[in-house]
Design a protein around this motif. Structure first.
Motif, short mmCIF file in Angstrom:
data_model
loop_
_atom_site.label_atom_id
_atom_site.label_comp_id
_atom_site.label_asym_id
_atom_site.label_seq_id
_atom_site.Cartn_x
_atom_site.Cartn_y
_atom_site.Cartn_z
N TYR A 111 -6.37 4.16 -0.17
CA TYR A 111 -5.21 3.48 0.39
C TYR A 111 -5.04 3.80 1.87
N ASP A 112 -5.33 5.03 2.26
CA ASP A 112 -5.25 5.40 3.68
C ASP A 112 -6.22 4.57 4.52
N GLN A 166 0.79 4.23 -2.64
CA GLN A 166 0.63 5.62 -2.22
C GLN A 166 1.70 6.50 -2.85
N GLN A 167 2.93 6.01 -2.91
CA GLN A 167 4.01 6.77 -3.52
C GLN A 167 3.73 6.99 -5.00
N VAL A 196 0.77 7.21 -6.36
CA VAL A 196 -0.27 8.24 -6.43
C VAL A 196 0.35 9.63 -6.26
N GLN A 197 1.23 9.78 -5.28
CA GLN A 197 1.85 11.07 -5.02
C GLN A 197 2.68 11.56 -6.21
N SER A 244 -5.81 8.07 -3.10
CA SER A 244 -4.97 8.20 -1.91
C SER A 244 -5.78 7.93 -0.65
N ASN A 245 -6.99 8.45 -0.61
CA ASN A 245 -7.87 8.22 0.55
C ASN A 245 -8.22 6.74 0.68
N ILE A 263 0.83 -1.20 0.00
CA ILE A 263 0.00 0.00 0.00
C ILE A 263 0.87 1.25 0.00
N ALA A 264 1.98 1.22 0.74
CA ALA A 264 2.89 2.37 0.76
C ALA A 264 3.48 2.62 -0.63
#
Length: 259
Positions: free
Chosen positions: A118-119, A81-82, A84-85, A115-116, A77-78
């Motif tokens: 994945y959070d 997220q990267q 996505v960023q 992003s939300n 997931i991290a």
């Protein structure tokens, strides 16, 4: 042709050729490999090793397997997220005209939703057991394949499309310059070959503009990435043909000028 007219035509021709030669090479769309944020075979092997370790008690095996599963899912997931960023940064830094800004904002909103998502998955991971961690991993990977990867490709396609708009602006300028030269010469001495070459340039440029607009529409309607990328490629192919026609026009004009 008198001397003053020849000087005017020569000046216009020089402007046309200088502009055509100075155009940057077209950016051809290229396939982009997706970032691999999944659980690998070596990761599964680590879990299997714990399950088959005879030195562990049942409780130890469960605790170690759960800890490893949570670590692996968390890393997956991290990684996502990267990704996505990175897309958010690239998209936000892309300069677009005002008519494309709503689409840019829409895609940024979609990335924020990703992003939300994945959070929330990370938050749920904190309180589950082995079965729950397996379920979260399967849900995240399925969502990534079915929802996020098409979104990421369309974001990349939009960035490519936006970067190519300066090519269309340049081509429009060249079209205007070419039309001025052709119109001037046609008023002096009509030439069917010159007019036909210019008509071909207008036709291919019209195709390029239509395909460029269709690519934008495909992106706005969230059609498949292959469709939008295909239309981008078609528009650049048509634009390339337009420049080939420009050079044909330039050659014909050069042959018409007094030596």
């Amino acid at each position: 042709m008198n001397h003053s007219k020849a000087m005017i035509v020569s000046a216009l021709f020089a402007l046309l050729v200088a502009g055509a030669v100075g155009v940057a090479a077209f950016r051809a769309p290229v396939a982009r490999a997706a970032v691999d944020c999944g659980i690998s075979a070596s990761d599964i092997a680590q879990i299997t090793a714990i399950q088959n370790d005879p030195s562990l008690t049942s409780t130890q095996e469960t605790n170690q397997e759960l800890a490893l599963r949570k670590t692996l899912v968390g890393e997956t997931i991290a990684c996502a997220q990267q990704e996505v960023q990175t897309l958010q940064t690239n998209l936000a830094s892309t300069t677009v005209e005002s008519d494309a800004q709503p689409l840019q904002a829409q895609l940024l909103g979609n990335l924020n939703d990703a992003s939300n998502y994945y959070d929330l998955a990370l938050t749920k991971l904190n309180s589950v057991g082995i079965a729950g961690s397996e379920a979260i991993a399967q849900e995240v990977l399925a969502w990534r394949a079915g929802t996020f990867l098409p979104l990421s490709e369309n974001v990349n396609n939009f960035i490519l499309w936006a970067q190519n708009q300066n090519l269309f602006d340049t081509a429009q300028t060249r079209m205007t310059q070419t039309e001025q030269v052709v119109s001037f010469l046609e008023n002096i001495s009509p030439n069917s070959a010159l007019q036909a070459a210019f008509d071909s340039a207008q036709s291919s440029f019209g195709n390029a503009e239509s395909e460029n607009a269709a690519a934008k529409t495909a992106l706005a309607q969230n059609l498949s990435p292959d469709q939008s990328l295909g239309l981008i490629k078609q528009s650049l192919d048509s634009l390339s043909t337009t420049y080939q026609n420009f050079f044909t026009v330039s050659t014909l004009i050069n042959n018409l000028l007094p030596q």
